[in-house]
Motif scaffolding. Structure first.
Motif, PDB file in Angstrom:
ATOM      1  N   GLY A   1       0.783  -1.242   0.000  1.00 47.51           N
ATOM      2  CA  GLY A   1       0.000   0.000   0.000  1.00 47.51           C
ATOM      3  C   GLY A   1       0.807   1.281   0.000  1.00 47.51           C
ATOM      4  N   LEU A   2       1.798   1.334   0.891  1.00 43.70           N
ATOM      5  CA  LEU A   2       2.537   2.584   1.041  1.00 43.70           C
ATOM      6  C   LEU A   2       3.329   2.941  -0.222  1.00 43.70           C
ATOM      7  CD1 LEU A   2       4.638   3.716   4.017  1.00 43.70           C
ATOM      8  CD2 LEU A   2       5.853   3.008   1.983  1.00 43.70           C
ATOM      9  N   GLY A   3       3.945   1.937  -0.831  1.00 48.50           N
ATOM     10  CA  GLY A   3       4.740   2.169  -2.028  1.00 48.50           C
ATOM     11  C   GLY A   3       3.867   2.458  -3.237  1.00 48.50           C
TER      12      GLY A   3
ATOM     13  N   ASN B   1       9.331  -6.713   4.167  1.00 53.23           N
ATOM     14  CA  ASN B   1       8.325  -6.707   5.230  1.00 53.23           C
ATOM     15  C   ASN B   1       7.328  -5.596   4.969  1.00 53.23           C
ATOM     16  OD1 ASN B   1      10.902  -7.760   6.096  1.00 53.23           O
ATOM     17  ND2 ASN B   1       9.815  -8.218   7.998  1.00 53.23           N
ATOM     18  N   ASP B   2       6.078  -5.932   5.054  1.00 51.71           N
ATOM     19  CA  ASP B   2       5.046  -4.953   4.761  1.00 51.71           C
ATOM     20  C   ASP B   2       5.017  -3.877   5.817  1.00 51.71           C
ATOM     21  OD1 ASP B   2       3.016  -3.853   3.390  1.00 51.71           O
ATOM     22  OD2 ASP B   2       1.458  -4.998   4.411  1.00 51.71           O
ATOM     23  N   GLU B   3       5.060  -4.275   7.062  1.00 53.21           N
ATOM     24  CA  GLU B   3       4.981  -3.249   8.083  1.00 53.21           C
ATOM     25  C   GLU B   3       6.135  -3.264   9.089  1.00 53.21           C
ATOM     26  OE1 GLU B   3       0.829  -3.165   8.729  1.00 53.21           O
ATOM     27  OE2 GLU B   3       0.526  -1.694   7.176  1.00 53.21           O
ATOM     28  N   PRO B   4       6.194  -4.161  10.015  1.00 53.47           N
ATOM     29  CA  PRO B   4       7.258  -3.964  11.009  1.00 53.47           C
ATOM     30  C   PRO B   4       8.628  -4.491  10.574  1.00 53.47           C
ATOM     31  CG  PRO B   4       5.730  -5.696  11.710  1.00 53.47           C
ATOM     32  CD  PRO B   4       5.390  -5.341  10.310  1.00 53.47           C
TER      33      PRO B   4
ATOM     34  N   ASN C   1       1.494   9.473   8.460  1.00 54.54           N
ATOM     35  CA  ASN C   1       1.541   8.184   9.144  1.00 54.54           C
ATOM     36  C   ASN C   1       0.686   7.178   8.369  1.00 54.54           C
ATOM     37  OD1 ASN C   1      -0.007   6.231  10.973  1.00 54.54           O
ATOM     38  ND2 ASN C   1       1.723   6.797  12.266  1.00 54.54           N
ATOM     39  N   HIS C   2       1.175   5.941   8.252  1.00 57.85           N
ATOM     40  CA  HIS C   2       0.440   4.936   7.472  1.00 57.85           C
ATOM     41  C   HIS C   2       0.055   3.708   8.269  1.00 57.85           C
ATOM     42  CE1 HIS C   2       1.050   6.663   3.406  1.00 57.85           C
ATOM     43  NE2 HIS C   2       2.135   7.171   3.954  1.00 57.85           N
ATOM     44  N   THR C   3       0.237   3.722   9.549  1.00 54.78           N
ATOM     45  CA  THR C   3      -0.124   2.497  10.269  1.00 54.78           C
ATOM     46  C   THR C   3      -0.454   2.769  11.728  1.00 54.78           C
ATOM     47  OG1 THR C   3       0.555   0.263  10.848  1.00 54.78           O
ATOM     48  CG2 THR C   3       2.286   1.909  10.849  1.00 54.78           C
TER      49      THR C   3
ATOM     50  N   THR D   1      -7.425  11.600   3.244  1.00 58.46           N
ATOM     51  CA  THR D   1      -7.848  10.262   2.828  1.00 58.46           C
ATOM     52  C   THR D   1      -7.157   9.881   1.515  1.00 58.46           C
ATOM     53  OG1 THR D   1      -9.951  10.492   3.959  1.00 58.46           O
ATOM     54  CG2 THR D   1      -9.860   8.863   2.181  1.00 58.46           C
ATOM     55  N   ASN D   2      -6.624   8.674   1.480  1.00 56.92           N
ATOM     56  CA  ASN D   2      -5.900   8.182   0.298  1.00 56.92           C
ATOM     57  C   ASN D   2      -6.749   8.227  -0.953  1.00 56.92           C
ATOM     58  OD1 ASN D   2      -3.953   5.510   1.902  1.00 56.92           O
ATOM     59  ND2 ASN D   2      -3.572   7.672   1.698  1.00 56.92           N
ATOM     60  N   GLY D   3      -6.071   8.150  -2.080  1.00 55.83           N
ATOM     61  CA  GLY D   3      -6.752   8.008  -3.358  1.00 55.83           C
ATOM     62  C   GLY D   3      -5.868   7.187  -4.286  1.00 55.83           C
TER      63      GLY D   3
ATOM     64  N   GLU E   1      -2.144 -11.220   9.348  1.00 53.85           N
ATOM     65  CA  GLU E   1      -3.257 -11.687  10.186  1.00 53.85           C
ATOM     66  C   GLU E   1      -4.331 -10.613  10.370  1.00 53.85           C
ATOM     67  OE1 GLU E   1      -0.080 -13.103  12.840  1.00 53.85           O
ATOM     68  OE2 GLU E   1      -1.621 -14.471  13.620  1.00 53.85           O
ATOM     69  N   TYR E   2      -3.924  -9.333  10.440  1.00 57.65           N
ATOM     70  CA  TYR E   2      -4.953  -8.308  10.672  1.00 57.65           C
ATOM     71  C   TYR E   2      -5.867  -8.116   9.458  1.00 57.65           C
ATOM     72  CZ  TYR E   2      -2.988  -4.281   8.049  1.00 57.65           C
ATOM     73  OH  TYR E   2      -2.559  -3.443   7.068  1.00 57.65           O
ATOM     74  N   LYS E   3      -5.368  -8.519   8.282  1.00 57.07           N
ATOM     75  CA  LYS E   3      -6.189  -8.393   7.075  1.00 57.07           C
ATOM     76  C   LYS E   3      -7.173  -9.566   6.952  1.00 57.07           C
ATOM     77  CE  LYS E   3      -2.495  -5.859   4.663  1.00 57.07           C
ATOM     78  NZ  LYS E   3      -3.039  -4.560   4.229  1.00 57.07           N
TER      79      LYS E   3
ATOM     80  N   LYS F   1      -7.492  -1.483  12.445  1.00 59.37           N
ATOM     81  CA  LYS F   1      -6.145  -1.961  12.116  1.00 59.37           C
ATOM     82  C   LYS F   1      -5.650  -1.492  10.748  1.00 59.37           C
ATOM     83  CE  LYS F   1      -5.934  -4.430  15.879  1.00 59.37           C
ATOM     84  NZ  LYS F   1      -5.366  -3.752  17.033  1.00 59.37           N
ATOM     85  N   GLU F   2      -6.519  -1.402   9.767  1.00 56.46           N
ATOM     86  CA  GLU F   2      -6.104  -1.008   8.412  1.00 56.46           C
ATOM     87  C   GLU F   2      -6.182   0.506   8.330  1.00 56.46           C
ATOM     88  OE1 GLU F   2      -4.255  -1.805   5.798  1.00 56.46           O
ATOM     89  OE2 GLU F   2      -5.535  -3.450   5.142  1.00 56.46           O
ATOM     90  N   ALA F   3      -5.020   1.154   8.153  1.00 62.04           N
ATOM     91  CA  ALA F   3      -5.018   2.617   8.174  1.00 62.04           C
ATOM     92  C   ALA F   3      -6.006   3.178   7.153  1.00 62.04           C
ATOM     93  CB  ALA F   3      -3.610   3.130   7.916  1.00 62.04           C
ATOM     94  N   SER F   4      -5.905   2.710   5.930  1.00 69.69           N
ATOM     95  CA  SER F   4      -6.854   3.156   4.911  1.00 69.69           C
ATOM     96  C   SER F   4      -7.261   1.993   4.020  1.00 69.69           C
ATOM     97  CB  SER F   4      -6.219   4.256   4.034  1.00 69.69           C
ATOM     98  OG  SER F   4      -6.915   4.393   2.824  1.00 69.69           O
ATOM     99  N   GLY F   5      -6.245   1.369   3.402  1.00 68.59           N
ATOM    100  CA  GLY F   5      -6.531   0.447   2.310  1.00 68.59           C
ATOM    101  C   GLY F   5      -6.642   1.274   1.041  1.00 68.59           C
ATOM    102  N   THR F   6      -6.163   0.713  -0.054  1.00 67.00           N
ATOM    103  CA  THR F   6      -6.341   1.389  -1.349  1.00 67.00           C
ATOM    104  C   THR F   6      -6.880   0.389  -2.365  1.00 67.00           C
ATOM    105  OG1 THR F   6      -3.972   1.010  -1.631  1.00 67.00           O
ATOM    106  CG2 THR F   6      -4.661   3.262  -1.115  1.00 67.00           C
TER     107      THR F   6
HETATM  108  C1  6GP Z   1      -0.215   0.945   4.481  1.00 67.02           C
HETATM  109  C2  6GP Z   1      -1.475   0.711   5.284  1.00 67.02           C
HETATM  110  O1  6GP Z   1      -1.416  -0.547   5.912  1.00 67.02           O
HETATM  111  C3  6GP Z   1      -2.681   0.781   4.367  1.00 67.02           C
HETATM  112  O2  6GP Z   1      -3.852   0.693   5.109  1.00 67.02           O
HETATM  113  C4  6GP Z   1      -2.663   2.088   3.591  1.00 67.02           C
HETATM  114  O3  6GP Z   1      -3.696   2.100   2.635  1.00 67.02           O
HETATM  115  C5  6GP Z   1      -1.344   2.269   2.884  1.00 67.02           C
HETATM  116  O4  6GP Z   1      -0.283   2.209   3.823  1.00 67.02           O
HETATM  117  C6  6GP Z   1      -1.240   3.607   2.176  1.00 67.02           C
HETATM  118  O5  6GP Z   1      -1.516   4.647   3.048  1.00 67.02           O
HETATM  119  N1  6GP Z   1       0.951   0.956   5.345  1.00 67.02           N
HETATM  120  C7  6GP Z   1       2.096   0.403   4.953  1.00 67.02           C
HETATM  121  O6  6GP Z   1       2.211  -0.201   3.900  1.00 67.02           O
HETATM  122  C8  6GP Z   1       3.243   0.598   5.844  1.00 67.02           C
HETATM  123  O7  6GP Z   1       4.308   0.095   5.606  1.00 67.02           O
HETATM  124  C9  6GP Z   1       4.199   1.696   7.692  1.00 67.02           C
HETATM  125  O8  6GP Z   1       3.084   1.407   6.910  1.00 67.02           O
END
Ligand code: 6GP
Length: 832
Positions: free
Chosen positions: A135-137, A287-290, A373-375, A480-482, A569-571, A668-673
């Protein structure tokens, strides 16, 4: 004979690349020249890759004129530039996207055809730059598209990973990772800039000294130095002349060989140094997040941030700018905390390298940075052990201590006697081993802090960053993301795009609010029929691909129920699996059970070290094996794990979906795209009140969205009161039967161990509350089924989803960032 272009779609098509011969003939000639002069082949001897490269260069030629004109504009002192700093840019293939943005798609397709080439085959040849996890990338890539489309002068800055996100293979139901060798056959979209380089230092110590005016100064005597080299990729806007830069940094040794070591005969020692330096940009952390505590990751972050800031300072000085006004020329956005060390680095550049005093330098720094912030996941909030940090960046550590000292003075001033608060807000976590808290550094060093959906921003203010919100509420705002409708609708779903354009014209591509005009056709049976035809065509395309990639036959007339996203797991991909098993059980109990035929499609990568996520993949494939071959099911249910989900494959997946699974645990899901990409392509959503789902539901209407599950508040209070998953298990016989199917070894050839970690985690911990949401999810799925059986109703809902998704264009999001955070205006680029 020279054929002129017949349909000029907009003024932007005219005189692209400064050519006067904007003709099919001109394109063909350029293409042939590239086959011959760039690839060094006769047409007969050209490989598929030669042909792809030649076509890519032909298209790139068309970008270059705009690019140079845009860069000239960036060089005007009175213009403010957005710098988007991101450790990840998940761009996806360039060729087709550039053709669409240029308005040359049809002409190039025809030119290729006349050369005897199938353009789809050439598109397919392109390796996507997978320089991001998820998502973030991908958001960063959508934002680059929108910045250029809105004619905002902007630079993306990041890392040129030699190996991007791994390629995923599924072997015996398990994920197997392969290195992504995306540069193997060359990258025609980047231009190396070996003359744009910066030195980046690591380690060593600091030393105080007095400057000529007798002022106290500090210099950093590093232990080692690495060179960053710029590689530029043009990012063209849609039907405009703005072509911005994505500048990615590659690490190299300062000298190819450490000559001193070489001369004393230590050849290997000398080479080691080179290898060590180049390591920095070798590979993307998957790693997607942590990601915690990995020194190389911290080195990557500092490496690209330092190169980027040095680049901005150089550009600004070149223009004769006075550094005290730096923030009126650059607005820098921190894409999460990965580049947050930039706050300390800009201070170092201003104070140590350019002789500024602390206070004015701090003012410039805060006015320059914004932080997204994304998470909300606590384990994903970056923190670095102080020892590691100080060892690599002794000067930055001092600067951070000084920022912290001044900041905590302010906290004490505002909240006298509240030492708990001081400890909570400190840039240094001192509760155990000492850590640098990157989110705190980003908050303190930025003038704006934002979350990526309304709910997410609210939770940031109330929980994760509450102390910061209480102290400086004016900094906080929501964005809000787009997602870009160019890649995710026009490019991915040409059938739907044609249908829409036929009804309301093509302006919706840059003004998707206009999609609302589709609403008036919702009761037109012929239109609905066409709508279904397009969807069916897309499903057939995906079915073909599924057969090619997995060997599984799926029925395009069944409901395509899709969940594609990183495995986490949160997804709750496994909640989706529980539903599948429940339906399977009903069929097993009564083979005549009237189930709505469905194809469940999953896709997504698991972090290689994420044990549970990898087991969930294995579970999906194991359930697929049983369900797909059971004669009682008789093809009514199919389960598919689509391997190697990436931007390139996504093109075939979103447009083929009937149902979009957005079922994360609320909060748990900051936004989702992905949720946005599906809905824009006419899928209906089954989802929780999480991230941007909340706003999607508001926009499309509650009656056009399948809502279920706990709210974020419910989740918090359940947790507080001691959540007992076992209670839900005991009170729901269907759930018991589902769990029993798994733990009995039914899906694992009798092996009761294979999935026991998953089952135990659900029964005894269930951190993400699947059991609590199971019943509600089953009910919502029942409603989905009912709605789907009434195809006229479903089509209506689908049309209304598309018509009402305008808000989720990344153009809207970027307009908000420009107005509220960056204070930048469009600068139209003219070609002459
Ligand atoms: C993600 C979030 O998990 C997702 O909900 C959101 O749509 C996306 O960022 C774009 O904002 N976060 C990450 O991928 C991440 O690495 C640190 O956050």
């Amino acid at each position: 004979m020279v054929k002129r272009f017949e349909a000029r779609q907009s003024a932007a098509d005219v005189c692209v690349g400064g050519r006067s011969d904007m003709s099919l003939e001109g394109l063909r000639r350029t293409f042939r020249e590239h086959v011959f002069y760039t690839q060094g082949r006769f047409p007969m001897g050209a490989s598929r890759n030669d042909l792809y490269m030649a076509l890519a260069y032909t298209v790139r030629d068309q970008l270059l004129h705009r690019w140079i004109r845009t860069v000239e504009q960036l060089g005007r002192e009175d213009i403010k530039i957005v710098s988007y700093l991101s450790a990840e840019f998940l761009l996806g293939p360039h060729l087709e996207n550039n053709l669409i943005n240029l308005g040359l798609y049809e002409d190039v397709r025809r030119t290729a055809e006349e050369e005897g080439l199938d353009i789809q085959v050439l598109f397919d040849q392109e390796e996507e730059p997978g320089l991001g996890n998820g998502g973030l990338g991908r958001l960063a890539a959508c934002y680059l598209d929108s910045l250029a489309t809105l004619e905002i002068p902007a630079m993306g800055y990041g890392i040129r990973y030699e190996f991007g996100i791994f390629d995923q293979e599924i072997r015996d139901g398990w994920q197997v990772e392969h290195t992504d060798q995306w540069l193997r056959l060359g990258n025609p979209w980047e231009i190396a800039r070996p003359e744009i380089t910066y030195h980046v230092n690591f380690g060593g110590r600091t030393e105080p000294y007095e400057d000529e005016q007798g002022r106290y100064r500090v210099r950093w005597i590093p232990y080692r130095t690495v060179k960053g080299v710029a590689y530029d990729t043009p990012i063209l806007g849609y039907r405009v002349n703005t072509c911005n830069l994505l500048r990615l940094w590659k690490a190299e040794a300062v000298e190819s060989f450490e000559f001193e070591a070489f001369n004393v005969g230590d050849y290997y020692g000398a080479v080691d140094q080179k290898i060590y330096s180049e390591n920095i940009t070798k590979v993307l952390y998957p790693n997607d997040e942590p990601i915690q505590g990995k020194q190389l990751r911290l080195e990557q972050q500092y490496f690209f941030v330092s190169c980027s800031l040095q680049d901005m300072v150089r550009i600004y000085k070149l223009l004769g700018g006075d550094l005290s006004r730096f923030s009126s020329h650059f607005a820098i956005q921190l894409n999460d905390t990965h580049p947050a060390i930039g706050v300390a680095e800009l201070m170092r550049l201003l104070v140590d390298e350019n002789g500024m005093d602390w206070e004015p330098a701090w003012e410039v720094t805060c006015n320059t940075f914004g932080y997204t912030n994304h998470t909300l996941l606590p384990e994903a909030l970056e923190k670095w052990p102080v020892d590691l940090f100080a060892g690599l960046f002794p000067r930055h550590m001092e600067i951070i201590y000084e920022i912290n000292r001044r900041f905590l003075d302010e906290v004490r001033n505002r909240f006298p006697g509240d030492e708990d608060r001081v400890a909570r807000m400190s840039l240094i976590d001192e509760s155990g081993e000492r850590y640098v808290r990157m989110a705190h550094l980003a908050c303190v060093g930025s003038h704006a802090v934002n979350g990526v959906a309304e709910l997410h921003t609210r939770l940031l203010k109330e929980e994760v960053l509450r102390d910061f919100y209480e102290m400086m509420p004016e900094k906080f705002n929501n964005k809000t993301n787009g997602v870009t409708p160019r890649r995710f609708v026009v490019l991915s779903n040409p059938g739907l795009s044609r249908l829409i354009t036929g009804k309301i014209g093509e302006t919706w591509v840059s003004r998707p609010e206009e999609l609302r005009r589709l609403e008036k056709f919702v009761d037109d049976p012929a239109f609905r029929e066409e709508w279904r035809r397009v969807k069916l065509e897309n499903k057939k395309n995906l079915a073909r691909l599924i057969r090619e990639r997995t060997g599984i036959e799926v029925d395009p007339s069944s409901m395509f129920d899709i969940q594609v996203k990183r495995l986490h797991e949160y997804k709750r991909q496994h909640l989706n699996v529980l539903h599948i098993i429940a339906l399977y059980n009903r069929i097993k109990q009564d083979p005549a059970y009237d189930v709505c035929p469905r194809t469940f499609i999953f896709g997504g990568k698991a972090a290689p070290g994420y044990f549970m996520a990898k087991r969930i993949i294995k579970l999906i494939n194991s359930v697929a094996d049983v369900v797909n071959h059971d004669s009682d099911v008789n093809g009514r249910l199919k389960v598919v794990f689509f391997p190697d989900f990436n931007v390139k494959n996504a093109k075939f997946i979103y447009p083929a979906a009937d149902l979009s699974e957005q079922i994360s645990t609320a909060g748990k899901e900051a936004s989702g795209t992905g949720n946005m990409k599906f809905s824009m392509n006419g899928a209906l959503t089954i989802g929780t009140l999480d991230g941007a789902n909340v706003e999607i539901r508001e926009e499309v209407g509650a009656e056009n969205f399948f809502l279920f599950g706990l709210t974020a508040e419910d989740v918090t209070s359940l947790q507080k009161n001691g959540y007992q998953p076992m209670e839900y298990y005991r009170s729901n016989p269907e759930l018991q039967a589902v769990i029993e199917r798994i733990s009995s070894g039914y899906f694992s050839n009798g092996d009761q161990e294979l999935f026991s970690p998953l089952v135990d985690s659900l029964l005894f911990h269930d951190t993400f509350m699947l059991l609590a949401d199971f019943g509600a999810y089953m009910d919502a799925q029942r409603q989905v089924e009912e709605a789907y059986r009434d195809q006229e109703r479903w089509t209506r809902m689908s049309i209304l989803n598309v018509a009402r998704m305008g808000k989720f264009s990344s153009d809207r999001a970027i307009r908000e960032y420009c107005k509220d955070i960056w204070k930048v205006e469009p600068v139209p680029v003219t070609l002459e």
